[in-house]
Design an enzyme around this catalytic site. Structure first.
Site, mmCIF file in Angstrom:
data_model
loop_
_atom_site.group_PDB
_atom_site.id
_atom_site.type_symbol
_atom_site.label_atom_id
_atom_site.label_comp_id
_atom_site.label_asym_id
_atom_site.label_seq_id
_atom_site.Cartn_x
_atom_site.Cartn_y
_atom_site.Cartn_z
ATOM 1 N N GLU A 130 0.868 -1.166 0.000
ATOM 2 C CA GLU A 130 0.000 0.000 0.000
ATOM 3 C C GLU A 130 0.916 1.230 0.000
ATOM 4 O O GLU A 130 1.836 1.278 0.820
ATOM 5 C CB GLU A 130 -0.910 0.034 1.239
ATOM 6 C CG GLU A 130 -1.944 1.143 1.134
ATOM 7 C CD GLU A 130 -2.966 1.148 2.294
ATOM 8 O OE1 GLU A 130 -2.707 0.526 3.328
ATOM 9 O OE2 GLU A 130 -4.006 1.777 2.127
ATOM 10 N N ALA A 265 1.036 -1.057 11.355
ATOM 11 C CA ALA A 265 0.681 -2.378 10.849
ATOM 12 C C ALA A 265 -0.018 -2.242 9.503
ATOM 13 O O ALA A 265 -0.460 -1.153 9.136
ATOM 14 C CB ALA A 265 -0.241 -3.082 11.835
ATOM 15 N N MET A 266 -0.111 -3.356 8.789
ATOM 16 C CA MET A 266 -0.700 -3.328 7.448
ATOM 17 C C MET A 266 -1.617 -4.527 7.258
ATOM 18 O O MET A 266 -1.257 -5.660 7.558
ATOM 19 C CB MET A 266 0.432 -3.329 6.406
ATOM 20 C CG MET A 266 -0.034 -3.428 4.973
ATOM 21 S SD MET A 266 -0.985 -1.948 4.499
ATOM 22 C CE MET A 266 -2.075 -2.649 3.281
ATOM 23 N N GLU A 267 -2.804 -4.230 6.708
ATOM 24 C CA GLU A 267 -3.875 -5.227 6.653
ATOM 25 C C GLU A 267 -3.827 -6.186 5.463
ATOM 26 O O GLU A 267 -4.885 -6.588 4.969
ATOM 27 C CB GLU A 267 -5.219 -4.494 6.630
ATOM 28 C CG GLU A 267 -5.542 -3.734 5.313
ATOM 29 C CD GLU A 267 -5.099 -2.278 5.302
ATOM 30 O OE1 GLU A 267 -4.131 -1.953 6.008
ATOM 31 O OE2 GLU A 267 -5.704 -1.478 4.568
ATOM 32 N N ASN A 268 -2.639 -6.591 5.006
ATOM 33 C CA ASN A 268 -2.610 -7.550 3.901
ATOM 34 C C ASN A 268 -3.588 -8.675 4.210
ATOM 35 O O ASN A 268 -3.602 -9.218 5.320
ATOM 36 C CB ASN A 268 -1.204 -8.128 3.760
ATOM 37 C CG ASN A 268 -0.156 -7.050 3.750
ATOM 38 O OD1 ASN A 268 -0.197 -6.149 2.917
ATOM 39 N ND2 ASN A 268 0.750 -7.096 4.709
ATOM 40 N N HIS A 300 -7.955 -3.131 14.629
ATOM 41 C CA HIS A 300 -8.016 -2.263 13.449
ATOM 42 C C HIS A 300 -7.755 -3.070 12.167
ATOM 43 O O HIS A 300 -8.540 -3.027 11.219
ATOM 44 C CB HIS A 300 -6.974 -1.152 13.620
ATOM 45 C CG HIS A 300 -6.874 -0.210 12.467
ATOM 46 N ND1 HIS A 300 -7.457 1.032 12.481
ATOM 47 C CD2 HIS A 300 -6.264 -0.312 11.264
ATOM 48 C CE1 HIS A 300 -7.209 1.643 11.341
ATOM 49 N NE2 HIS A 300 -6.480 0.843 10.576
ATOM 50 N N GLU A 301 -6.688 -3.810 12.163
ATOM 51 C CA GLU A 301 -6.342 -4.550 10.935
ATOM 52 C C GLU A 301 -7.357 -5.658 10.665
ATOM 53 O O GLU A 301 -7.671 -5.956 9.518
ATOM 54 C CB GLU A 301 -4.922 -5.104 11.007
ATOM 55 C CG GLU A 301 -3.809 -4.074 11.305
ATOM 56 C CD GLU A 301 -3.831 -2.829 10.429
ATOM 57 O OE1 GLU A 301 -4.410 -2.869 9.322
ATOM 58 O OE2 GLU A 301 -3.268 -1.789 10.862
ATOM 59 N N HIS A 304 -10.258 -4.365 8.826
ATOM 60 C CA HIS A 304 -9.943 -4.140 7.407
ATOM 61 C C HIS A 304 -10.199 -5.386 6.554
ATOM 62 O O HIS A 304 -10.355 -5.287 5.346
ATOM 63 C CB HIS A 304 -8.472 -3.777 7.230
ATOM 64 C CG HIS A 304 -8.158 -2.321 7.382
ATOM 65 N ND1 HIS A 304 -8.906 -1.330 6.802
ATOM 66 C CD2 HIS A 304 -7.142 -1.686 8.017
ATOM 67 C CE1 HIS A 304 -8.361 -0.150 7.087
ATOM 68 N NE2 HIS A 304 -7.295 -0.335 7.828
ATOM 69 N N GLU A 323 -9.885 3.651 6.218
ATOM 70 C CA GLU A 323 -9.198 3.995 7.471
ATOM 71 C C GLU A 323 -10.118 4.592 8.530
ATOM 72 O O GLU A 323 -9.961 4.311 9.715
ATOM 73 C CB GLU A 323 -8.011 4.916 7.184
ATOM 74 C CG GLU A 323 -6.948 4.290 6.267
ATOM 75 C CD GLU A 323 -6.388 2.971 6.807
ATOM 76 O OE1 GLU A 323 -6.652 2.608 7.961
ATOM 77 O OE2 GLU A 323 -5.672 2.286 6.040
HETATM 78 N N1 BES Z 1 -3.392 0.597 5.965
HETATM 79 C C1 BES Z 1 -2.734 1.080 7.113
HETATM 80 C C2 BES Z 1 -1.242 1.011 7.012
HETATM 81 C C3 BES Z 1 -0.636 2.044 6.112
HETATM 82 C C4 BES Z 1 -0.522 3.346 6.545
HETATM 83 C C5 BES Z 1 -0.170 1.706 4.881
HETATM 84 C C6 BES Z 1 0.039 4.290 5.713
HETATM 85 C C7 BES Z 1 0.378 2.644 4.043
HETATM 86 C C8 BES Z 1 0.492 3.947 4.473
HETATM 87 C C9 BES Z 1 -3.145 0.299 8.361
HETATM 88 O O1 BES Z 1 -4.391 -0.268 8.303
HETATM 89 C C10 BES Z 1 -3.185 1.260 9.496
HETATM 90 O O2 BES Z 1 -3.993 2.134 9.471
HETATM 91 N N2 BES Z 1 -2.333 1.111 10.493
HETATM 92 C C11 BES Z 1 -2.281 1.982 11.638
HETATM 93 C C12 BES Z 1 -2.687 1.269 12.881
HETATM 94 C C13 BES Z 1 -3.936 1.706 13.521
HETATM 95 C C14 BES Z 1 -4.217 1.065 14.825
HETATM 96 C C15 BES Z 1 -4.384 3.099 13.405
HETATM 97 C C16 BES Z 1 -0.854 2.429 11.782
HETATM 98 O O3 BES Z 1 -0.012 1.875 11.114
HETATM 99 O O4 BES Z 1 -0.596 3.320 12.577
HETATM 100 ZN ZN ZN Z 2 -5.962 1.035 8.647
#
Ligand code: BES
Ligand code: ZN
Length: 848
Positions: A130, A265-268, A300-301, A304, A323
């Protein structure tokens, strides 16, 4: 963005067969791909996204015949074009490609991450795709809309583990020490949630009540830290399946702790990747706050998997559907399994207030964004898409009621499963199911920038309400000609009487039903309120006697201070209001107060009144400080634990001698044996020691940082390194952040922390200027906004001038939005100080 620019006009990908062969010694890979697709119209050219890949061969199969393509590279578009000598006819075709690419250092695309085993540095390879990293791994249509099925195989050495989205279907060992791991086909999905991970891993596993295998992977030696994550995700997955009434479609859910990771973290789909601090929990070393963070990240993940993965935004402009939703839904799971954390109360500070911070700037953006340049999508992963999105959802959920809201979501997810949506699709489902109209409420909040402030004045027996867009900067307010009228659902409390209204006109008159009023009970609508002096005085008793709920006590305080910043009311009035909080003991209220006072402290940093303010604030925290103390009490709540950190660190910051002495004493103990001091106060101990320490403490902390393996503890120590009052030491801390001992993912934190230190600001800025190119290079492919975020706290005119000059001569596309935001905040600080300087001084001098 039109579909043509998105490469959606020529072919529709149906299925990708990918064989990837990563080389973990040379950090390169080769790939073989068969892309089954539908060609839409006769063409001699087909373009695919591809970046930093070398294409060795590209052919298309048509009626069993091979047409070899010539390949041209479109560097700027990050795509390639296959040119055929004959026209390809519409219909189902196979494109075959052979290519190679690199496993890089930046934390996106396919990249390497390092870890130590017995003092030896080792590497694994992992992906972060992403937003547009997939095109760095294989040629395809790298667009959230172009969903397809993926059949993945990885050819790797026998000793290594391969992880991808679905489950291993077969492992074929070759006689050269290599094996081919083939995964079962994925559901129809977007490219940005693919994952390819190869390395030496250990894992633990458990099966959910609904039969999904959950595994948590860690680098060697860290298995014991994975229990909490495994337990939490195994419980939460079936909960969300029930909530959404849709089974998780994969046989496996993996969570992988990656030592080098840009986001949290990333929701793969089926292969959630995360930073170690966001996934690993050590019962002795992990603080309560950090443990809550881990559970939050998992919740959170997991959400997703439905919001984002099963149903995906049509384009990045609707990123908030991913998000904002996940940021709201995470609380539903958390509250279910950790009711003792009172997460909905924390929502008010972690999301609602955070969102208001950014959204009070003129340089905020609309939730439904207008994104044409895909290169700039990363800028939109901010408090507006996440936290304002979540807050608007909260407002609508309250308005609809729990059941209609949930059923509306079910309708939406079922209707659009394996497909893409726009914001309107969501409103439609919620309206169909609930029978209530919500679009007119939702749209001003999602299609207009900013949010309203309601001013509330008593006139005879009536309340006069007026709504207008709120700006934290009075300069922005004066410049603005925003005339938006929001449709605001409001639940108000008049003494014991509740009243529900929809405030959708510029002004409104309500009868005053009791001896006091608090608008927006529970702070569930995304608005602020400023009362007239008279109405504030009426609130004295409900505040003092805590007749009002915590969230409402917090909201009154937040808006009084933010209103002061923006010039709606005076800072002195806000400080005066604080008197009503002498019996306060709620974490969310103190956390807010501490933040707001911190802003005032900042303003006064070079003023005569600085010391007076320090005394004022110190006294304010004194009695709650006594109450929370340093020692854990048996049976104390999660809130009390969080409160202790806030109160003690504030007392330390405002130079309470008792707190400083105790922190130093504990520091001596902890530097000899880290387990001798409770993990929940270790951060305070480190920071307060640093604020009052010198070279000796700096060296101890630095060596602790180097020796430490646990990411959470490293962060606590790293933060403290930035808080020394000796500017030379701050400079050393920043230089240390560029050394081999600090992962590039953590550099931004050093920068931001140094700006929080008033003695560090100037050096931090000098450091940024000197190392501008290095920082941009080291943080390429990261969230580079971190470089500038600290600048927002600057309150010195000369420093502000220098920052502006430098930034205007060093523009950077990915920093443009952040630059505008921090400069607006900086100007606002200066204006605020100018406006209230003498009144604050007078208040502090005359205070009894
Ligand atoms: N999809 C995002 C990760 C992401 C963020 C990918 C920016 C590419 C660019 C993931 O779902 C996410 O939002 N992660 C949060 C965690 C959450 C508990 C708010 C993070 O990484 O802070
Ligand atoms: Zn997210």
């Amino acid at each position: 963005m039109n579909d043509k620019d998105r490469l959606l006009h020529q072919i529709i990908p149906l299925e990708y067969n990918l064989l990837l062969k990563p080389d973990l010694e040379k950090f390169v890979f080769t790939g073989e791909e068969t892309l089954v697709c539908t060609v839409k119209s006769p063409t001699k050219e087909i373009s695919l996204h591809a970046h930093e890949l070398v294409i060795k061969k590209a052919i298309i199969l048509e009626n069993g015949e091979e047409h070899i393509a010539e390949v041209s590279y479109n560097k700027k578009e990050k795509s390639i074009t296959l040119h055929f000598s004959e026209e390809i006819q519409p219909g189902k075709k196979k494109i075959q490609l052979i290519f190679s690419g690199i496993i890089g250092e930046k934390l996106s695309g396919w990249y390497k991450s390092s870890y130590n085993v017995d003092g030896k540095k080792k590497y694994l390879a992992t992906t972060q795709l992403e937003q547009i990293g997939a095109r760095e791994v294989f040629p395809g249509i790298d667009d959230p809309m172009a969903k397809a099925v993926f059949r993945i195989s990885l050819l790797i050495p026998n000793a290594l583990t391969a992880i991808s989205n679905s489950i291993e279907e077969s492992v074929v060992k070759h006689n050269n020490g290599y094996k081919t791991v083939t995964f079962s086909p994925t559901p129809k999905m977007s490219t940005y949630i693919l994952a390819f991970i190869v390395g030496e891993f250990e894992y633990i596993e458990k099966t959910t009540t609904s039969g999904v295998k959950v595994r948590v992977f860690v680098t060697p030696g860290k298995k014991s830290l994975a229990e909490f994550a495994l337990d939490t995700s195994t419980k939460m997955l079936p909960f969300y399946e029930k909530y959404f009434d849709i089974a998780y479609p994969l046989p496996v859910l993996d969570l992988i702790a990656i030592p080098d990771f840009d986001a949290g973290a990333m929701e793969n789909w089926g292969a959630i990747t995360a930073r170690e601090v966001a996934l690993l929990v050590d019962d002795k070393q992990t603080s309560a706050a950090n443990k809550q963070w881990v559970a939050t990240v998992i919740a959170h993940e997991l959400t997703h998997m439905w919001f984002g993965n099963l149903v995906t935004m049509h384009w990045w402009s609707d990123l908030w559907l991913n998000e904002g939703f996940a940021s709201y839904m995470e609380y539903i799971g958390l509250n279910q399994f950790f009711p003792q954390w009172h997460v909905w109360e924390q929502f008010s500070i972690l999301d609602h207030n955070r969102a208001m911070g950014l959204d009070s700037l003129e340089n905020t953006h609309t939730i439904q964004a207008d994104i044409t340049d895909v290169e700039r999508v990363s800028e939109f992963f901010d408090e507006v898409s996440y936290s304002k999105g979540a807050s608007v959802i909260q407002m609508l959920a309250e308005y609809l009621g729990e059941k209609d809201f949930r059923d509306g979501l079910r309708h939406y997810l079922k209707k659009h499963a394996y497909a893409n949506t726009k914001t309107e699709d969501l409103w439609e489902s919620l309206e169909i199911v609930s029978g209530k109209k919500i679009k007119h409420i939702a749209t001003t909040f999602t299609q207009k920038a900013g949010h309203p402030i309601i001013t509330c004045v008593l006139q005879g027996n009536n309340l006069q309400l007026n709504q207008t867009r709120f700006f934290s900067s009075s300069l922005s307010r004066k410049r603005s000609n925003d005339t938006t009228t929001w449709a605001i659902p409001l639940e108000n409390l008049f003494g014991e009487k509740k009243q529900t209204i929809l405030f959708d006109t510029k002004t409104m008159v309500l009868p005053m039903l009791s001896s006091w009023v608090k608008l927006n009970i529970g702070e569930t609508s995304f608005v602020r309120t400023i009362y007239s002096q008279e109405l504030y005085s009426m609130l004295q008793k409900p505040l003092e006697e805590k007749i009002l709920q915590k969230i409402d006590r917090m909201g009154i305080l937040r808006d009084a201070f933010d209103g002061a910043e923006s010039g709606y009311a005076s800072t002195v009035a806000a400080l005066d209001l604080v008197k009503n909080y002498r019996n306060e003991d709620a974490y969310i209220v103190w956390a807010t107060l501490s933040g707001k006072l911190g802003k005032v402290k900042n303003l006064l940093e070079s003023e005569k009144s600085e010391k007076l303010f320090q005394e004022y604030a110190r006294e304010l925290f004194k009695s709650i400080g006594k109450k929370v103390g340093w020692e854990k009490k048996s049976g104390e709540s999660h809130d009390d634990i969080l409160l202790r950190s806030v109160v003690l660190s504030s007392l330390g910051m405002y130079k309470d001698v008792g707190v400083i002495a105790r922190a130093k004493e504990l520091f001596t103990k902890v530097s000899e044996n880290r387990n001798s001091v409770d993990t929940d106060i270790r951060g305070v101990v480190y920071t307060v020691t640093a604020e009052n320490g010198g070279k000796k403490e700096f060296e101890i902390l630095k060596n602790m940082y180097i020796a430490e393996d646990l990411a959470a503890e490293k962060n606590r120590i790293g933060n403290a390194l930035c808080f020394f009052e000796d500017a030379h030491l701050v400079k050393q801390a920043l230089e240390f952040s560029l050394s081999e001992y600090v992962r590039s993912q953590d550099i931004g934190r050093f920068l931001v922390m140094s700006f929080e230190n008033k003695k560090g600001r100037q050096v931090a800025w000098e450091f940024i200027k000197t190392n501008w190119e290095t920082l941009l290079r080291k943080l390429e492919g990261h969230s580079i906004e971190w470089i500038l975020e600290g600048v927002a706290s600057v309150t010195s005119e000369s420093l502000a001038k220098d920052i502006k000059a430098f930034l205007s001569s060093h523009p950077h596309t990915k920093l443009e939005k952040t630059t505008r935001q921090v400069l607006e905040q900086m100007d606002s600080n200066l204006d605020w100080l100018e406006r209230d300087r003498s009144a604050i001084e007078k208040f502090l001098t005359e205070r009894v």
